[in-house]
Design a protein around this motif. Structure first.
Motif, PDB file in Angstrom:
ATOM      1  N   HIS A  58      -0.438  -2.820   6.771  1.00  0.00           N
ATOM      2  CA  HIS A  58      -0.205  -3.313   8.137  1.00  0.00           C
ATOM      3  C   HIS A  58      -0.358  -4.840   8.133  1.00  0.00           C
ATOM      4  CE1 HIS A  58      -0.460   0.763   9.906  1.00  0.00           C
ATOM      5  NE2 HIS A  58      -1.395   0.968   8.988  1.00  0.00           N
ATOM      6  N   TYR A  59       0.500  -5.511   7.392  1.00  0.00           N
ATOM      7  CA  TYR A  59       0.330  -6.953   7.234  1.00  0.00           C
ATOM      8  C   TYR A  59       0.366  -7.661   8.590  1.00  0.00           C
ATOM      9  CZ  TYR A  59       0.830 -11.725   5.646  1.00  0.00           C
ATOM     10  OH  TYR A  59       0.624 -13.065   5.439  1.00  0.00           O
ATOM     11  N   GLY A  60      -0.632  -8.486   8.821  1.00  0.00           N
ATOM     12  CA  GLY A  60      -0.707  -9.236  10.072  1.00  0.00           C
ATOM     13  C   GLY A  60      -1.428  -8.497  11.188  1.00  0.00           C
TER      14      GLY A  60
ATOM     15  N   GLN B 279      -4.380  -4.711   5.016  1.00  0.00           N
ATOM     16  CA  GLN B 279      -3.254  -5.646   5.103  1.00  0.00           C
ATOM     17  C   GLN B 279      -2.102  -5.243   4.197  1.00  0.00           C
ATOM     18  OE1 GLN B 279      -3.117  -8.659   7.320  1.00  0.00           O
ATOM     19  NE2 GLN B 279      -4.403  -7.014   8.119  1.00  0.00           N
ATOM     20  N   SER B 280      -2.381  -4.434   3.187  1.00  0.00           N
ATOM     21  CA  SER B 280      -1.296  -3.991   2.308  1.00  0.00           C
ATOM     22  C   SER B 280      -0.355  -3.022   3.019  1.00  0.00           C
ATOM     23  CB  SER B 280      -1.871  -3.316   1.056  1.00  0.00           C
ATOM     24  OG  SER B 280      -2.488  -2.085   1.370  1.00  0.00           O
TER      25      SER B 280
ATOM     26  N   ASP C  43      -8.210  -4.975  -0.129  1.00  0.00           N
ATOM     27  CA  ASP C  43      -8.404  -4.644   1.285  1.00  0.00           C
ATOM     28  C   ASP C  43      -9.569  -5.424   1.874  1.00  0.00           C
ATOM     29  OD1 ASP C  43      -6.384  -2.740   1.200  1.00  0.00           O
ATOM     30  OD2 ASP C  43      -7.754  -1.050   0.909  1.00  0.00           O
TER      31      ASP C  43
ATOM     32  N   GLU D  72      -9.296  -9.459   2.010  1.00  0.00           N
ATOM     33  CA  GLU D  72      -8.517  -9.933   3.157  1.00  0.00           C
ATOM     34  C   GLU D  72      -9.382  -9.991   4.415  1.00  0.00           C
ATOM     35  OE1 GLU D  72      -5.531 -11.071   3.275  1.00  0.00           O
ATOM     36  OE2 GLU D  72      -4.429 -10.314   1.536  1.00  0.00           O
TER      37      GLU D  72
END
Length: 276
Positions: A133-135, A130-131, A179, A182
Motif C-alpha cells: 500500500h505504497y503511500g 508500504q510494499s 516493512d 519504512e
C-alpha cells in the motif's frame, strides 16, 4: 493515593485508560498461537529454510522469505498460523463490553475483533505495509470488513487499533525488516499514527497486558503510540524484568503490576475483588 489495582479499575470504568494487548494474553489463556516474536520466527523458520543465524529474528526471517520466496509465501505462512480458531478470553469480552474509546492489539490474530463483534459501534484501523500500500500508512475497516475512511471512524465508540496489521479482513501484515524500517523512519513525527488514535489517547493512560519490552521494536511502538497521552500508565509483568525493560518502564512512567496474567484473566483488574 489508591492502590494500583483500584486505580486501574476506576480508570477503566471511566474510560480513562486504553488497554494495549500483546500476544502474552492469548498465551496465558491457552491459545494455540505463537506467543512472542522469537517463537514466531522459529515457526516460520521451520516452514521455510532460512540461514541459521537469523532463525530467532522474526523481521529478518520474514525479510528473507519475502526476498527469496516472495511476499505471497510469507503471507501464506502467517495466514496459516493465525487462522487457527481461538476461544475469546473472558478478559477481552469484558474489555469489549466497556465501550472504551480505544483498544490496541499488537498481534496478528482476530480475537479482539471477535470480542467486539456484538458491540453496536466499533471499527478497526490497521497498519499497512508500504510494499503493498505504497503511500498509505493505515486503513479503516467497518466491522464487516469493508474499507471505510477517517470520517466514518470518528463516529465509532470504540476504535480497535492494530498497528502491525491483522489476518482479518485483508491479511495486512507489518512483518519484514523493510516493512518496519519504512514505518520507523516516520514514526517519531507520528506520520504512521492515525489522527484519531492521537486524539483518543489524549489525557488517557495505557494498560499494557501480555506485552514484554525486551526488544527495541516493541519498545518503540509502545513509546510512540502512547506519546502525548497522560502521565499514568500500567504494565502487568510478573516476575523479574530485564534491565532494558526496567529502564523503559522508568523512562515512560509506567507502573509495573507484579501480578500474573492468570489473575488478570480471572478478573483481577475488572472485578470488585482480586481472586485468591
Amino acid at each position: 493515593m489508591n492502590d494500583p489495582i483500584t486505580e486501574v479499575r476506576s480508570a477503566l470504568a471511566a474510560g480513562r485508560v486504553i488497554p494495549y494487548i500483546g500476544p502474552g494474553v492469548l498465551a496465558a489463556a491457552g491459545a494455540d498461537l505463537p506467543s512472542n516474536l522469537p517463537t514466531l520466527a522459529e515457526i516460520l523458520s521451520s516452514r521455510v529454510s532460512v540461514p541459521h543465524k537469523i532463525r530467532k529474528n522474526f523481521t529478518a526471517v520474514a525479510q528473507y522469505i519475502e526476498n527469496f520466496k516472495h511476499r505471497k509465501s510469507l503471507k501464506a505462512v502467517l495466514n496459516d498460523l493465525f487462522s487457527v480458531a481461538t476461544p475469546v478470553p473472558e478478559l477481552m469480552k469484558t474489555l469489549a463490553g466497556m465501550d472504551l474509546p480505544m483498544i490496541v492489539n499488537l498481534w496478528y490474530d482476530n480475537t479482539l475483533a471477535q470480542a467486539l463483534k456484538d458491540q453496536a459501534s466499533w471499527g478497526r484501523i490497521q497498519g499497512f505495509s508500504q510494499s503493498e500500500h505504497y503511500g498509505q500508512w493505515y486503513g479503516f475497516y467497518q466491522p464487516d470488513g469493508t474499507a471505510t475512511d477517517a470520517a466514518t471512524a470518528e463516529s465509532w465508540t470504540t476504535v480497535l487499533y492494530e498497528p502491525w496489521g491483522s489476518i482479518v479482513p485483508d491479511q495486512n501484515y507489518l512483518a519484514s525488516d523493510a516493512d518496519f524500517v519504512e514505518v520507523l523512519t516516520e514514526i517519531d513525527i507520528q506520520t504512521p499514527i492515525p489522527q484519531i488514535v492521537q486524539d483518543r489517547r489524549k489525557d488517557r493512560g495505557f494498560l499494557f497486558l501480555g506485552c514484554r519490552f525486551d526488544d527495541q521494536l516493541q519498545r518503540t511502538f509502545a513509546r510512540q503510540i502512547m506519546k502525548r497521552s497522560s502521565n499514568r500508565h500500567w504494565a502487568v509483568i510478573e516476575g523479574e524484568l530485564t534491565k532494558k525493560e526496567a529502564r523503559f518502564l522508568e523512562e515512560q512512567g509506567i507502573e509495573r503490576l507484579d501480578i500474573s496474567l492468570a489473575e488478570v484473566l480471572n478478573g483481577a483488574l475488572t472485578d470488585e475483588a482480586v481472586p485468591a
